[in-house]
Design an enzyme around this catalytic site. Sequence first.
Site, PDB file in Angstrom:
ATOM      1  N   GLY B   8       1.663  -0.137 -10.388  1.00 34.28           N
ATOM      2  CA  GLY B   8       1.241  -0.133  -8.998  1.00 34.28           C
ATOM      3  C   GLY B   8      -0.149   0.464  -8.937  1.00 34.28           C
ATOM      4  O   GLY B   8      -0.309   1.682  -8.993  1.00 34.28           O
ATOM      5  N   GLY B  10      -2.601   0.487  -6.584  1.00 31.89           N
ATOM      6  CA  GLY B  10      -3.276   0.695  -5.311  1.00 31.89           C
ATOM      7  C   GLY B  10      -3.967   2.052  -5.357  1.00 31.89           C
ATOM      8  O   GLY B  10      -4.184   2.625  -6.431  1.00 31.89           O
ATOM      9  N   ALA B  11      -4.278   2.595  -4.185  1.00 31.64           N
ATOM     10  CA  ALA B  11      -5.027   3.852  -4.133  1.00 31.64           C
ATOM     11  C   ALA B  11      -4.271   4.983  -4.832  1.00 31.64           C
ATOM     12  O   ALA B  11      -4.867   5.756  -5.592  1.00 31.64           O
ATOM     13  CB  ALA B  11      -5.317   4.221  -2.674  1.00 31.64           C
ATOM     14  N   GLY B  13      -1.867   4.958  -7.236  1.00 33.12           N
ATOM     15  CA  GLY B  13      -1.785   4.800  -8.684  1.00 33.12           C
ATOM     16  C   GLY B  13      -3.126   5.027  -9.369  1.00 33.12           C
ATOM     17  O   GLY B  13      -3.214   5.709 -10.395  1.00 33.12           O
ATOM     18  N   LYS B 186       9.407  15.236   4.395  1.00 29.40           N
ATOM     19  CA  LYS B 186       8.220  14.374   4.508  1.00 29.40           C
ATOM     20  C   LYS B 186       8.460  13.295   5.574  1.00 29.40           C
ATOM     21  O   LYS B 186       7.522  12.881   6.264  1.00 29.40           O
ATOM     22  CB  LYS B 186       7.889  13.749   3.147  1.00 29.40           C
ATOM     23  N   ASN B 190       6.442  10.865   8.502  1.00 30.01           N
ATOM     24  CA  ASN B 190       6.290   9.421   8.274  1.00 30.01           C
ATOM     25  C   ASN B 190       7.045   8.564   9.279  1.00 30.01           C
ATOM     26  O   ASN B 190       6.532   7.524   9.724  1.00 30.01           O
ATOM     27  CB  ASN B 190       6.768   9.048   6.866  1.00 30.01           C
ATOM     28  N   ASN B 194       4.030   6.735  11.111  1.00 31.20           N
ATOM     29  CA  ASN B 194       3.916   5.376  10.569  1.00 31.20           C
ATOM     30  C   ASN B 194       4.567   4.390  11.538  1.00 31.20           C
ATOM     31  O   ASN B 194       4.063   3.291  11.758  1.00 31.20           O
ATOM     32  CB  ASN B 194       4.608   5.270   9.203  1.00 31.20           C
ATOM     33  N   SER B 257      -0.405   4.617   6.337  1.00 32.52           N
ATOM     34  CA  SER B 257      -0.383   3.499   5.389  1.00 32.52           C
ATOM     35  C   SER B 257       0.343   2.284   5.973  1.00 32.52           C
ATOM     36  O   SER B 257      -0.069   1.146   5.767  1.00 32.52           O
ATOM     37  CB  SER B 257       0.267   3.943   4.076  1.00 32.52           C
ATOM     38  N   GLU B 269       6.941  -1.329   4.581  1.00 32.78           N
ATOM     39  CA  GLU B 269       8.066  -0.707   3.853  1.00 32.78           C
ATOM     40  C   GLU B 269       9.188  -0.319   4.818  1.00 32.78           C
ATOM     41  O   GLU B 269       9.540   0.859   4.925  1.00 32.78           O
ATOM     42  CB  GLU B 269       7.582   0.545   3.116  1.00 32.78           C
TER      43      GLU B 269
END
Lengths: 306, 306
Positions: B8, B10-11, B13, B186, B190, B194, B257, B269
Amino acid sequence: MERIAIIGAGAVGLYYGARLALNGEKVSFLLRSDYDTVEADGIHLESIHGDAHLTGARIFRSPQEMGPVDLIIVAWKATSNPLFEEVIPPLCHENTQVLTLQNGLGNCERISEVVGPDRVLGGLCFVCLNRLSAGHVGHTAGGKVTIGEWQPQPDSPRASELVRRFKAANIPAELSRDLKEAQWRKLVWNIPFNGLSIAEGGVTTDKLLADSGIEAEVRAIMSDVVTAAEAIGHKIDPDVIDFEINRTRSMAAYRPSSMIDYIEGREVEFDAIWGEPLKQALQAGARVPHMESLAARIQKRIGKLQ
Amino acid sequence: MERIAIIGAGAVGLYYGARLALNGEKVSFLLRSDYDTVEADGIHLESIHGDAHLTGARIFRSPQEMGPVDLIIVAWKATSNPLFEEVIPPLCHENTQVLTLQNGLGNCERISEVVGPDRVLGGLCFVCLNRLSAGHVGHTAGGKVTIGEWQPQPDSPRASELVRRFKAANIPAELSRDLKEAQWRKLVWNIPFNGLSIAEGGVTTDKLLADSGIEAEVRAIMSDVVTAAEAIGHKIDPDVIDFEINRTRSMAAYRPSSMIDYIEGREVEFDAIWGEPLKQALQAGARVPHMESLAARIQKRIGKLQ
């Protein structure tokens, strides 16, 4: 294990000192008004890098009581620098090093007068910390410390070792091979934002940037700082101006440390952040009208005449 | 030296993988669309913890080409989890561990199906990262990773060792002794932020908090998440609600995100952040009407029916 002394127990000294102590470093704190509270309840960090509570901290009321250490970390405001001659010598053996985490210019020079330039290192803190109450520190953003030698040298094992110890203590850290350039790079932010927050009467960074006229003034001052640094021999990419404006927008209603000093009636670090940089700029022949006018506006506000 | 695979890219990883590699860890990246750019120009970090450029990164186009490693770090969106059976086995020897840095619930369970639960660890990232272009990552705030065992145990030398290696790589890190509780903690942020950034049509966190009606909804959803966590057996102090609201105000116009996925037309997600937590809350008998109504609003927006 080397002994470390923290002198200056505001938010910066308590935060970095407690992080180092929590990683097993032998840290002693020089405390005055907060001594009893910290003795009774320790140091509390409310931190984006993990809350923490340091109990059983080594605390002292005087440098004589603390005695010699291997590393002194200076974390007080530059306005306390007249105390160096009184506080540093009792903490020194012949190889004691001094790392200053202070803002602005002139601190390493002052410490060099006491211990000699070869024993001085500087650390620049890119962090939002505030003292919530005695022994309680809030950490809301950033955290990195950039560490370098005051006397430039091709390689510095002792600065690299400090970077390693800070990282192990959960403090992002990096080595600077040119501390003076890094000091000027940090001033690109501190001079306009700390300055205008006072000159405009005690306002947060979001309010400064909400006014397009003030934003233009921020940019003009930053450009002067870049010009000054270049005249002195430090090349700073002018792209940093857009970067700093954008970064500051993301910080919302941030209160620069000098704004807090100003509105709470404490002495402002005028010489370190504005006086000394302006003097060095003019001596190098740089044309910095926006830095000059800002310094004059701050002096008027704080009633200080050079 | 242990071999690490980042899956993965993306930013998340690229950022954590590059930091570890820059500290001398033997890190391999599994890349697809960005392979040629990273091969030619490496990985660039524009980071508040210090800019950095990783050249000569070990990069691979397939897990077969990469071969077995000692630690797999999962950094892709949960929407790619159906690929676990294809990607993980070629990277495994009999003791390979897997650390997932993914958001939400259900990821450790899915990885356990492939390698068994004893080899799974979780890491929660508290960081603002964004992919600026292929191989370029911006890091504007935070950075900490909280690492713990998927299967709770009194002591975890391997999680402690990962914390040590992350810290040495300039990544603030801490050990969690209760990963499931940390996951729910967390989600307090989120799930509402999100979620409402999508439900309100793709808006940043400052706009959500500028509307007192939406702020009240954020608080009601957070309270539901705390209630759900408690029903499942994780006690979370309700004071975190004020803390999270204040912290978010300081982030200004932050783009969660999921909001970026939504406005850029990528799959959101849903299951990891809203579906699975809601399911677990209802199974535990919690009354969570604000979580339910939020999930329904998101499903309507993204055209997904459970």
